[in-house]
Design an enzyme around this catalytic site. Structure first.
Site, PDB file in Angstrom:
ATOM      1  N   GLY A  29      30.530  30.506 -34.517  1.00  0.00           N
ATOM      2  CA  GLY A  29      29.725  30.148 -35.674  1.00  0.00           C
ATOM      3  C   GLY A  29      28.582  29.213 -35.340  1.00  0.00           C
ATOM      4  CG  ASP A  30      24.507  27.358 -35.076  1.00  0.00           C
ATOM      5  OD1 ASP A  30      24.794  26.597 -34.150  1.00  0.00           O
ATOM      6  OD2 ASP A  30      23.465  27.216 -35.752  1.00  0.00           O
ATOM      7  CG  ASN A  47      32.411  22.764 -39.120  1.00  0.00           C
ATOM      8  OD1 ASN A  47      32.146  22.521 -37.947  1.00  0.00           O
ATOM      9  ND2 ASN A  47      33.628  22.911 -39.567  1.00  0.00           N
ATOM     10  CE  LYS A  49      24.967  22.782 -27.495  1.00  0.00           C
ATOM     11  NZ  LYS A  49      25.160  23.036 -28.945  1.00  0.00           N
ATOM     12  CE  LYS A 101      32.487  30.548 -27.106  1.00  0.00           C
ATOM     13  NZ  LYS A 101      31.880  31.095 -28.355  1.00  0.00           N
ATOM     14  CB  SER A 128      34.226  27.790 -28.387  1.00  0.00           C
ATOM     15  OG  SER A 128      33.859  27.832 -29.744  1.00  0.00           O
ATOM     16  CE  LYS A 155      23.564  28.790 -31.657  1.00  0.00           C
ATOM     17  NZ  LYS A 155      24.284  27.549 -31.307  1.00  0.00           N
TER      18      LYS A 155
HETATM   19  N1  GLU Z   1      27.114  26.808 -32.519  1.00  0.00           N
HETATM   20  C1  GLU Z   1      27.822  25.819 -31.793  1.00  0.00           C
HETATM   21  C2  GLU Z   1      26.881  25.109 -30.844  1.00  0.00           C
HETATM   22  O1  GLU Z   1      25.734  24.903 -31.178  1.00  0.00           O
HETATM   23  C3  GLU Z   1      29.097  26.338 -31.144  1.00  0.00           C
HETATM   24  C4  GLU Z   1      28.957  27.494 -30.231  1.00  0.00           C
HETATM   25  C5  GLU Z   1      30.294  28.079 -29.765  1.00  0.00           C
HETATM   26  O2  GLU Z   1      31.338  27.559 -30.122  1.00  0.00           O
HETATM   27  O3  GLU Z   1      30.225  29.073 -29.038  1.00  0.00           O
HETATM   28  O4  GLU Z   1      27.215  24.698 -29.758  1.00  0.00           O
END
Ligand code: GLU
Length: 450
Positions: free
Chosen positions: A170-171, A246, A119, A95, A382, A131
């Site tokens: 997203g990112d 965002n 995280k 994820k 998420s 990622k």
């Molecule tokens: N890109 C976000 C982060 O850095 C969210 C990742 C997600 O929702 O999977 O955690």
């Protein structure tokens, strides 16, 4: 730069990472930060050294690199590179978000994927770490170009995804528009309406309320907790929020709702100061609706000023929310913040502070909430989106936000208590790294040598 001396075994593991992943500075930095926290763990758990759990965690389970070919509006052929690093699946399906930005290369994706492991573990949700992304730059591209790029990108990526396998989101550079094109292409190729394969979806087609707001709101909840344990309040604080995407927008929104004032935000061209407090509706109009630069905000709000090329960290404030990108606060910026009376830094972005900057915050003993704890609200929500998709349910805004708030206070509590248990009360870096690591390491241990 000060080099912190670490345990010999950890130093060896770090040197191995550097040797085997040459020229990936951001990945080395993310690994070093975690390893610097793990000395006390190795002292308590010598079995981790024997099973080489640290070396195993630093090695991604799978790295996918692929060609993405598409045609721009002028009919020219463009070639980009796509990535997905499936770093660790000990706690659940891979994820983590997708980043579309010209700076993307393997080292950026690996640092982000590595951070994501810990995280995601801290959220307490059953999700592994990954990622992905591309060096594609969506800036200035038409909707048609973005769509064709996303379709080409997903045409390769889809085979690696699945609600039980890997769930991107997203990112930077990937928002609801991109997720829509990606989901549409996945659905077309797979011939299945697999809602749980992507998160950050639109509200009409499987998305979750609060997902859009979650990273920013979560960072503000985390800051409130950090201040509370020091007997301070968020209300009345003057805040800097770097970035204007965002994360920044919804950080500002929640700060204002809770009685604090965000007076500045930024983009790569400079920063805006609005002593009245940033008008978040105007910022949304400029950034989300019109997709324009932050300077546009100042042209529409006469009392605000835009400082081209300026450094937002020079603006005096009491709390800082770095919410733009990696390494946006160096040692010099950190000293400026402290000198100007900053009492807390809470990271909405991933790894926005350099190691020197972190050292400055730690020495000044201000509250420092690192990204992998403070910005975990996004990925946690998420996981709530995945839960709703799995049960074909749809939760209210209030219920989902209450869940997010509870998750953030739980993350804060775990980091705080772990730091205290390991002899460094108030050190969220140590607390987050150790708590996240232990959760993943114990699961990996249970699975045998994987
Ligand atoms: N890109 C976000 C982060 O850095 C969210 C990742 C997600 O929702 O999977 O955690």
């Amino acid at each position: 730069m000060t080099v912190v001396v670490i345990d010999e075994r950890l130093e060896k593991a770090y040197q191995d990472v550097v040797r085997r992943n040459p020229a990936e500075a951001e990945f080395h930095q993310a690994v070093r930060e975690v390893l610097e926290s793990l000395g006390p763990v190795l002292a308590k758990r010598p079995d981790f050294a024997d099973s080489r759990i640290i070396e195993r965690i630093c090695e991604p389970e799978r790295q996918i690199i692929f060609r993405v070919v598409w045609q721009n509006d002028a009919g020219e052929v463009e070639v980009n590179r796509g990535f997905r690093v499936q770093f660790n699946s000990a706690l659940g399906p891979y994820k983590g978000g997708l980043r579309f930005h010209p700076s993307v290369y393997l080292g950026i994706i690996k640092f982000l994927g590595f951070e994501q492991i810990f995280k995601n573990a801290l959220t307490g949700m059953p999700i592994g770490g990954a990622k992905g992304g591309s060096d594609f730059d969506p800036k200035g591209r038409s909707d048609g170009e973005v769509m064709r790029f996303c379709q080409a990108f997903m045409t390769e990526l889809y085979r690696h995804l699945g609600e039980y396998r890997d769930v991107p989101a997203g990112d930077i550079g990937v928002g609801a528009r991109e997720i829509g094109y990606l989901f549409g292409q996945f659905k077309r190729i797979a011939n299945e309406y697999e809602s749980g394969v992507l998160t950050g979806k639109g509200l009409g087609w499987g998305g979750s309320l609060v997902r859009k707001e979650a990273t920013g709101y979560g960072a503000v909840f985390f800051a409130r907790e950090m201040l509370a344990v020091r007997g301070q309040e968020l209300e009345g604080q003057t805040c800097l929020v770097s970035g204007s995407g965002n994360v920044a927008i919804y950080t500002i929104e929640k700060l204002h709702a809770l009685g604090a004032k965000a007076i500045a935000c930024s983009d790569s061209s400079g920063f805006v100061v609005d002593e009245d407090g940033i008008d978040v509706e105007l910022l949304k109009q400029v950034k989300e609706v019109e997709r324009r630069r932050v300077s546009e905000y100042a042209t529409r709000k006469p009392k605000a000023r835009f400082v081209p090329g300026g450094n937002i960290w020079e603006v005096p404030a009491t709390v800082a929310f770095p919410s733009a990108t990696q390494n946006e606060i160096n040692g010099h910026d950190a000293k400026l913040l402290v000198k100007n009376g900053c009492i807390a830094v809470c990271e909405g972005a991933n790894m926005p502070t350099t190691p020197d900057g972190i050292r400055v915050f730690q020495e000044a003993k201000i509250a420092y909430g690192l990204g992998k704890a403070a910005n975990a609200g996004g990925v946690a929500t998420s996981a709530l989106e995945m839960q709703q998709n799995a049960s074909r349910d749809y939760w209210s805004f209030e219920y989902t936000e209450a869940r997010l708030q509870k998750i953030m206070s739980e993350i804060h509590r775990v980091c705080y208590e772990t730091a205290a248990e390991y002899g460094s009360p108030g050190d969220y870096v140590l607390g987050a790294n150790i708590a996240g690591f232990l959760k993943v390491a114990d699961a990996m241990d249970a699975f045998g040598l994987i």
